[in-house]
Design a protein around this motif. Structure first.
Motif, PDB file in Angstrom:
ATOM      1  N   PRO A 113       0.792  -1.240   0.000  1.00  0.00           N
ATOM      2  CA  PRO A 113       0.000   0.000   0.000  1.00  0.00           C
ATOM      3  C   PRO A 113       0.821   1.285   0.000  1.00  0.00           C
ATOM      4  N   TRP A 114       2.128   1.180   0.248  1.00  0.00           N
ATOM      5  CA  TRP A 114       3.006   2.342   0.172  1.00  0.00           C
ATOM      6  C   TRP A 114       3.584   2.484  -1.238  1.00  0.00           C
ATOM      7  N   GLY A 115       3.267   1.544  -2.110  1.00  0.00           N
ATOM      8  CA  GLY A 115       3.773   1.565  -3.471  1.00  0.00           C
ATOM      9  C   GLY A 115       5.089   0.837  -3.644  1.00  0.00           C
ATOM     10  N   LEU A 116       5.535   0.121  -2.612  1.00  0.00           N
ATOM     11  CA  LEU A 116       6.787  -0.616  -2.708  1.00  0.00           C
ATOM     12  C   LEU A 116       6.558  -1.959  -3.379  1.00  0.00           C
ATOM     13  N   VAL A 117       7.426  -2.330  -4.292  1.00  0.00           N
ATOM     14  CA  VAL A 117       7.332  -3.611  -4.989  1.00  0.00           C
ATOM     15  C   VAL A 117       7.893  -4.703  -4.082  1.00  0.00           C
ATOM     16  N   LEU A 118       7.033  -5.655  -3.734  1.00  0.00           N
ATOM     17  CA  LEU A 118       7.438  -6.749  -2.854  1.00  0.00           C
ATOM     18  C   LEU A 118       8.018  -7.927  -3.615  1.00  0.00           C
ATOM     19  N   ALA A 119       7.591  -8.097  -4.875  1.00  0.00           N
ATOM     20  CA  ALA A 119       8.094  -9.219  -5.677  1.00  0.00           C
ATOM     21  C   ALA A 119       7.896  -8.901  -7.152  1.00  0.00           C
ATOM     22  N   THR A 120       8.870  -9.303  -7.961  1.00  0.00           N
ATOM     23  CA  THR A 120       8.814  -9.161  -9.413  1.00  0.00           C
ATOM     24  C   THR A 120       9.243 -10.466 -10.051  1.00  0.00           C
ATOM     25  N   ALA A 121       8.494 -10.919 -11.049  1.00  0.00           N
ATOM     26  CA  ALA A 121       8.831 -12.181 -11.704  1.00  0.00           C
ATOM     27  C   ALA A 121       9.914 -11.993 -12.757  1.00  0.00           C
ATOM     28  N   PRO A 122      10.810 -12.952 -12.907  1.00  0.00           N
ATOM     29  CA  PRO A 122      11.756 -12.949 -14.024  1.00  0.00           C
ATOM     30  C   PRO A 122      11.030 -13.324 -15.316  1.00  0.00           C
ATOM     31  N   ASP A 123      11.752 -13.301 -16.432  1.00  0.00           N
ATOM     32  CA  ASP A 123      11.139 -13.577 -17.734  1.00  0.00           C
ATOM     33  C   ASP A 123      11.032 -15.080 -17.961  1.00  0.00           C
ATOM     34  N   ALA A 124      10.082 -15.717 -17.254  1.00  0.00           N
ATOM     35  CA  ALA A 124       9.902 -17.161 -17.353  1.00  0.00           C
ATOM     36  C   ALA A 124       8.526 -17.513 -16.819  1.00  0.00           C
ATOM     37  N   GLU A 125       8.079 -18.730 -17.131  1.00  0.00           N
ATOM     38  CA  GLU A 125       6.868 -19.245 -16.499  1.00  0.00           C
ATOM     39  C   GLU A 125       7.242 -19.658 -15.080  1.00  0.00           C
ATOM     40  N   THR A 126       6.648 -18.985 -14.108  1.00  0.00           N
ATOM     41  CA  THR A 126       7.066 -19.185 -12.729  1.00  0.00           C
ATOM     42  C   THR A 126       6.013 -18.605 -11.798  1.00  0.00           C
ATOM     43  N   HIS A 127       6.287 -18.656 -10.497  1.00  0.00           N
ATOM     44  CA  HIS A 127       5.473 -17.918  -9.537  1.00  0.00           C
ATOM     45  C   HIS A 127       6.395 -17.034  -8.709  1.00  0.00           C
ATOM     46  N   VAL A 128       5.845 -15.925  -8.232  1.00  0.00           N
ATOM     47  CA  VAL A 128       6.536 -15.095  -7.244  1.00  0.00           C
ATOM     48  C   VAL A 128       5.603 -14.944  -6.049  1.00  0.00           C
ATOM     49  N   ALA A 129       6.185 -14.830  -4.869  1.00  0.00           N
ATOM     50  CA  ALA A 129       5.386 -14.784  -3.649  1.00  0.00           C
ATOM     51  C   ALA A 129       5.897 -13.691  -2.721  1.00  0.00           C
ATOM     52  N   ALA A 130       5.006 -13.225  -1.842  1.00  0.00           N
ATOM     53  CA  ALA A 130       5.378 -12.206  -0.862  1.00  0.00           C
ATOM     54  C   ALA A 130       4.423 -12.281   0.319  1.00  0.00           C
ATOM     55  N   GLU A 131       4.920 -11.801   1.456  1.00  0.00           N
ATOM     56  CA  GLU A 131       4.082 -11.693   2.655  1.00  0.00           C
ATOM     57  C   GLU A 131       3.373 -10.343   2.649  1.00  0.00           C
ATOM     58  N   LEU A 132       2.068 -10.344   2.859  1.00  0.00           N
ATOM     59  CA  LEU A 132       1.296  -9.110   2.973  1.00  0.00           C
ATOM     60  C   LEU A 132       1.100  -8.793   4.447  1.00  0.00           C
ATOM     61  N   ASP A 133       1.601  -7.647   4.864  1.00  0.00           N
ATOM     62  CA  ASP A 133       1.511  -7.208   6.257  1.00  0.00           C
ATOM     63  C   ASP A 133       0.250  -6.367   6.408  1.00  0.00           C
ATOM     64  N   LEU A 134      -0.819  -6.985   6.870  1.00  0.00           N
ATOM     65  CA  LEU A 134      -2.097  -6.279   6.978  1.00  0.00           C
ATOM     66  C   LEU A 134      -2.068  -5.222   8.070  1.00  0.00           C
ATOM     67  N   ALA A 135      -1.242  -5.406   9.069  1.00  0.00           N
ATOM     68  CA  ALA A 135      -1.105  -4.374  10.108  1.00  0.00           C
ATOM     69  C   ALA A 135      -0.473  -3.115   9.515  1.00  0.00           C
ATOM     70  N   ARG A 136       0.479  -3.295   8.589  1.00  0.00           N
ATOM     71  CA  ARG A 136       1.086  -2.138   7.924  1.00  0.00           C
ATOM     72  C   ARG A 136       0.051  -1.407   7.074  1.00  0.00           C
ATOM     73  N   LEU A 137      -0.816  -2.143   6.420  1.00  0.00           N
ATOM     74  CA  LEU A 137      -1.884  -1.511   5.639  1.00  0.00           C
ATOM     75  C   LEU A 137      -2.742  -0.631   6.547  1.00  0.00           C
ATOM     76  N   ALA A 138      -3.155  -1.173   7.686  1.00  0.00           N
ATOM     77  CA  ALA A 138      -3.988  -0.411   8.613  1.00  0.00           C
ATOM     78  C   ALA A 138      -3.255   0.824   9.129  1.00  0.00           C
ATOM     79  N   GLU A 139      -1.942   0.682   9.368  1.00  0.00           N
ATOM     80  CA  GLU A 139      -1.157   1.819   9.859  1.00  0.00           C
ATOM     81  C   GLU A 139      -1.054   2.914   8.798  1.00  0.00           C
TER      82      GLU A 139
END
Length: 278
Positions: free
Chosen positions: A229-255
């Motif tokens: 929610p601050w506009g920071l990129v938590l994960a970006t995929a490389p140029d391949a068929e893949t998955h990317v994952a990240a933790e979403l901090d819901l307390a940070r969203l509320a703050e």
């Protein structure tokens, strides 16, 4: 809450696409993701004729697989979008489906803004074979523990900030945007727009994109993103068929919403749409 975006190079070969989706969704779940999101038209991506041939109802192979897989893995699964065939309608819908960890369909969103443009030397006319949806959709995630409000969009919707503001005002904390953004617009617009929508609406954006070439030679740009929610990129995929994952901090969203309350500081009474249309 851990989430994952699946990046695919879908084509007109549905069996191949389903096999890739199954492999990548399982990998994302093994990586701890409670929410997994597939890209736009992940089951079939190709020419207008191939899209028409690959269209299916919500009880067809693609969403039936999604329901069974979400139930087996105990995850929330946003099955990107499929080309939906609706009985009694001449044109099809571009439809995103949220399936809960019980394997039941929780929400269905039909793409509101159709991609009728010229970009990268190609003309795209989604409206020739598809009709726009008329409703904005929020759902609820449950696989991660506490309920989380989910807003739903698809690809070209990203260029229409009104949609995301309405989702935020309805309480959306996480917004999914399955996409097949073109190579040219991925390079120049994709990250800028996603970060802007996240900042404006103080929400997480989970945006899986297609990568590579699909018939009849259209190119998608990849770079699937997860943005906070601050506009920071938590994960970006490389140029391949893949998955990317990240933790979403819901307390940070509320703050963020509490300390910089731009949603609360809106003044709807001062806003008026201009009468002259472009």
């Amino acid at each position: 809450m851990r989430v994952a975006a699946i990046q695919m190079n879908s084509t007109d070969d549905r069996d191949r696409n389903l096999a890739v989706a199954d492999r990548l969704v399982r990998a994302a779940a093994a990586d701890g993701a409670a929410l997994v999101v597939l890209p736009e038209k992940w089951s079939v991506l190709g020419t207008p004729e191939q899209l028409a041939d690959g269209a299916e109802p919500l009880d067809g192979p693609a969403i039936s697989w999604a329901c069974a897989t979400a139930r087996e893995l105990g995850i929330d699964l946003v099955a990107g979008s499929i080309v939906e065939r609706v009985e009694g309608r001449e044109k099809r819908s571009n439809t995103s489906v949220h399936v809960g960890p019980d394997g039941e369909i929780r929400a269905t969103y039909r793409k509101v803004h159709l991609f009728d443009v010229e970009v990268g030397g190609r003309v795209y006319r989604e409206s020739d074979g598809e009709e726009p949806g008329e409703q904005l959709v929020c759902s609820e995630l449950t696989a991660g523990g506490e309920p989380v409000s989910l807003g739903m969009g698809i690809c070209y919707d990203l260029r229409f900030p009104e949609l995301f503001r309405i989702l935020a005002l309805r309480g959306a904390q996480v917004v999914t945007l399955p996409s097949a953004f073109t190579l040219a617009t991925t390079r120049d617009h994709w990250e800028v727009l996603l970060r802007a929508r996240a900042i404006e609406n103080q929400c997480f954006m989970v945006a899986p994109n297609q990568i590579g070439v699909s018939p009849p030679g259209n190119r998608s740009g990849g770079r699937s993103l997860i943005v906070d929610p601050w506009g920071l990129v938590l994960a970006t995929a490389p140029d391949a068929e893949t998955h990317v994952a990240a933790e979403l901090d819901l307390a940070r969203l509320a703050e963020i919403r509490a300390r910089l309350p731009s949603l609360a500081n809106r003044r709807p009474g001062a806003y008026a749409w201009p009468k002259a249309a472009l």
